[in-house]
Design an enzyme around this catalytic site. Structure first.
Site, mmCIF file in Angstrom:
data_model
loop_
_atom_site.group_PDB
_atom_site.id
_atom_site.type_symbol
_atom_site.label_atom_id
_atom_site.label_comp_id
_atom_site.label_asym_id
_atom_site.label_seq_id
_atom_site.Cartn_x
_atom_site.Cartn_y
_atom_site.Cartn_z
ATOM 1 N N ASP A 277 0.856 -1.183 0.000
ATOM 2 C CA ASP A 277 0.000 0.000 0.000
ATOM 3 C C ASP A 277 0.894 1.236 0.000
ATOM 4 O O ASP A 277 2.111 1.141 0.169
ATOM 5 C CB ASP A 277 -0.881 -0.040 1.257
ATOM 6 N N GLU B 240 2.569 4.764 -4.181
ATOM 7 C CA GLU B 240 2.547 5.677 -5.342
ATOM 8 C C GLU B 240 3.908 6.370 -5.590
ATOM 9 O O GLU B 240 4.177 6.643 -6.763
ATOM 10 C CB GLU B 240 1.439 6.714 -5.164
ATOM 11 N N ASP C 179 -8.957 3.958 -2.166
ATOM 12 C CA ASP C 179 -9.799 4.446 -1.068
ATOM 13 C C ASP C 179 -11.098 5.060 -1.570
ATOM 14 O O ASP C 179 -11.239 6.281 -1.698
ATOM 15 C CB ASP C 179 -9.022 5.470 -0.237
#
Length: 799
Positions: free
Chosen positions: A405, A408, A483
């Site tokens: 997670d 990015e 999300d």
């Protein structure tokens, strides 16, 4: 072809007259007077690559997106010089290159234009960073539609849209918000019943305009790098998707449990809470295969550590969960806490594995642990080191899957929510800034994770999930759409995102069922479960700060609905596993939008809600509250209502009844749908009989069932069972042929065929050309026949 009237227009530069041509095997080079070189490579008769260099110089030819296993080879490549253009011909395509402007036009061999340049390639010098902003514009053909582009929260048909690719942590994003967590610069064009695809393999921030600014122009451009794109010709959309997916790769088969139902939350802790959740699943008889541990299992959010207060003996807990059928999946983020007493930080500092700024200092950013440094996953040495960090977690503690997670990378309290653009990267020996590496940072992290997990769970298969991705990430990992929010609008978004991701080569995908942010009511949760069980990856995940989001967190009616649909998913596991095998081996998307399923029917081109699950199941979620049903489009052909067995004719929109306990679900006539018994987890029961629901068709239909040991690598040695069925229906006859391959011996000896929609009463049955007694046929509302799994032919005659 359009001709250039000016060499420079609005600051853009353009190629001018071609002055030389050179061919080198599968590559043809065209060079212009002003130093532009166009390299056209014929990879296959229907797959082309276009690269443009300025000042005569190409960049090093390197890509993280392209699979080493991509198919290459063509039947014909002929170059013809004419007065005003060059022509390249293959067995499928004709490419015209204009001598005066270097613009290109691609047509089929009948002369139908598939794709052609408008302004074509042009560029603008980037004075701030150096290099060029590279641009390409194409003519939008009459009534052209556009699909693909991966993770976009917008209408499935991109006509009139402008989107861009810059991997972004976009918490609680909304409809049409862009960009999101993934950068997949691939689109499909469809016009005049001919489909093609373009993959712009450029990792800089890129932009795509689908007739948004100018209605007759489609364009794409990037803030740096090369104009480097691949062209795929159909003319059928499945061939385009297959071509792109072959180029960028597919994953190996996952363990079957990875296709079960998964439960997650930010966060389940301490151990007693994890055990309580697990016990509730078993007590309530709701199937579940995996429980996820979010960041709070760690010691101060330090990756590869455990908080021994919350989890005093992780190995014992993981083992005990596994005894009850639960696989444990843990999260690992890229940010490594700056802490001289933390062993991972120490190792990375000693080996100089952290990313640095342009002027030399380490790049620091705030994430959950506080001040963090970030490994340079574009360095192969760093990837090898990172892979080994999983050894204790996987082979000693016994964790079964890994979840990457925040990759990015997401960084808190900075304007761009990510690393600064001057951060430096090795890029596998092609040093660059974060401008180029940003979109592939998460991909290279999960690549390293995959290699580590694969090594340390061997001889089992790895299961990995990532949030950030670039084209080709599907070779290493499953993914989810980040999300989202517990709203009806997000239920619609999730449905569109899954179809788009599957069209974009990344089929092992799901959404946070029920919504990550905010709290769903019971009705929304039930409707989302009904959709989510028909997505390749099926996981409930929520932020947890608003209350619980387990199946029993609402009222008993909702709990019963959840159980009903999760049980249906477990029954359909052999169908789902076969879907995955076809995706992995044949590059077939696991979900198919209606435009993909039937591009000839223009009514499908703007449909968003309906999709095909695998090859034979039509699904359409209910996406608004208080609904007792909905209008939906039934594609052409005949379809069985799953709930009522009513046969409906497609090619039209219909009202379909679907109260809170049902979702509109139809089975294509002629389909043979394999089923297992309901299990509380994969492997709980030995499969003693394969059930196949057979749906009559007047005509011919093919179906497939793929099975193996459900984990491990014996299947790669031929130890699999592949059953190909051919069904032929006549007015008073139904015949089924089975063609079997592979050496895997299934645990069952018989197949139970449930026959749906027979238009006649059974008079005579023969198996492998031998008649059988009618007493072997059971009449229980539907006709069912129990037959040896090794049969080669079944013939049923009626009266």
């Amino acid at each position: 072809m359009i001709t250039n009237t000016e060499l420079e227009y609005k600051g853009n530069l353009y190629p001018n007259k071609i002055v030389s041509l050179k061919q080198d095997a599968d590559k043809v080079f065209f060079t212009s007077e002003n130093g532009v070189v166009l390299q056209i490579t014929v990879l296959r008769d229907s797959v082309l690559r276009f690269r443009y260099a300025t000042d005569y110089v190409f960049e090093p030819d390197f890509s993280y997106a392209i699979s080493e296993d991509a198919n290459k080879g063509y039947n014909r490549l002929e170059v013809i010089e004419q007065d005003t253009e060059y022509i390249i011909e293959t067995e499928k395509l004709k490419i015209l290159v204009d001598i005066n402007t270097m613009r290109t036009q691609i047509s089929d061999l009948e002369g139908n234009i598939i794709n052609e340049d408008e302004l074509g390639f042009h560029w603008e010098e980037n004075y701030q960073y150096g290099g060029n902003t590279v641009k390409m514009s194409k003519i939008t053909q009459s009534s052209e539609s556009f699909y693909g582009m991966g993770d976009k929260a917008t209408h499935s048909n991109l006509k009139g849209k402008r989107v861009h690719n810059w991997v972004t942590d976009q918490y609680a994003y909304g409809k049409d918000q862009d960009p999101l967590y993934k950068a997949i610069p691939f689109y499909i064009g469809l016009h005049n019943n001919k489909a093609y695809g373009i993959f712009f393999d450029n990792t800089f921030k890129s932009y795509f305009d689908f007739s948004h600014e100018r209605r007759n122009t489609t364009s794409f451009w990037a803030d740096g790098g090369e104009m480097n794109y691949y062209f795929f010709y159909g003319p059928d959309m499945p061939k385009v998707v297959r071509g792109y997916t072959d180029l960028t790769g597919t994953p190996e088969l996952p363990p079957l449990w990875a296709l079960g139902y998964h439960q997650s939350k930010w966060s389940y802790y301490p151990e007693s809470r994890v055990k309580e959740v697990a016990k509730s699943f078993r007590d309530l008889r709701i199937p579940c295969d995996a429980i996820y541990l979010d960041i709070d299992y760690m010691d101060g959010f330090r990756c590869f550590t455990w908080d021994k207060t919350k989890f005093p003996d992780p190995k014992r807990m993981v083992d005990e969960l596994f005894e009850d059928g639960f696989k444990t999946v843990t999260m690992i983020d890229p940010g490594i806490k700056v802490d001289p007493d933390y062993w991972v930080y120490q190792e990375a500092m000693e080996k100089d594995y952290f990313c640095k700024r342009a002027d030399g200092p380490y790049m620091n950013g705030k994430v959950w642990p506080g001040k963090c440094n970030f490994p340079d996953f574009t360095n192969p040495e760093v990837r090898e080191w990172w892979a080994e960090l999983y050894k204790e977690m996987m082979s000693e503690v016994g964790v079964h899957g890994m979840w990457n997670d925040m990759n990015e990378p997401a960084i808190m309290e900075v304007p761009g929510k990510t690393a600064p653009l001057d951060m430096r990267h090795d890029y596998d020996g092609n040093p660059c800034s974060h401008r180029k590496a940003h979109n592939i940072y998460g991909m290279q992290m999960v690549r390293a994770t995959y290699e580590g997990v694969k090594k340390h769970v061997y001889p089992k298969r790895p299961f990995v999930i990532t949030r950030a991705a670039y084209s080709g990430t599907q070779r290493y990992s499953s993914t989810w759409t980040g999300d989202n929010v517990a709203t009806w609008e997000h239920l619609w978004i999730a449905n569109v995102q899954m179809q788009r991701m599957c069209l974009s080569g990344m089929s092992f995908v799901g959404s946070d069922i029920g919504g990550f942010a905010e709290q769903p009511n019971g009705e929304l949760f039930a409707r989302w479960i009904q959709l989510g069980v028909f997505h390749p990856f099926c996981r409930v995940h929520s932020s947890g700060d608003h209350g619980d989001q387990e199946p029993w967190s609402f009222d008993p009616e909702v709990t019963d609905i959840v159980r009903k649909f999760v049980e249906l998913r477990y029954q359909l596991l052999p169908y789902l596993y076969t879907m995955f095998w076809k995706y992995s081996k044949e590059k077939m998307p696991m979900l198919k939008s209606l435009a993909y399923f039937d591009q000839e029917d223009s009514q499908t081109h703007f449909r968003t809600d309906e999709f095909i699950f695998g090859e034979h199941i039509l699904v359409c979620p209910v996406q608004e509250p208080n609904a007792k049903g909905r209008r939906m489009y039934i594609p052409r052909g005949k379809w069985f209502n799953f709930w009522t067995e009513e046969v409906v004719d497609g090619g039209t929109e219909k009202w379909v009844t679907a109260d809170i306990d049902k979702i509109p679900l139809f089975i294509k006539e002629g389909a043979m749908i394999p089923k297992y018994p309901v299990q509380q987890y994969v492997g709980e029961k030995e499969i003693k009989e394969l059930v196949i629901d057979v749906y009559y068709k007047l005509g011919t239909e093919s179906s497939t069932v793929y099975e193996d040991a459900q984990d491990g690598y014996d299947y790669a040695k031929g130890r699999y069972s592949l059953r190909n069925f051919k069904l032929v229906g006549k007015e008073t006859q139904l015949s089924i042929q089975q063609f079997k391959s592979g050496t895997y011996i299934t645990s069952y000896e018989t197949i139970k065929l449930n026959l749906h929609g027979l238009p006649f009463k059974i008079k005579e049955v023969s198996i492998d050309n031998e008649k059988v007694f009618l007493k072997d046929i059971k009449h229980n509302g539907t006709n069912s026949i129990v037959i040896s799994k090794d049969f080669t032919g079944l013939n049923i005659k009626g009266k």
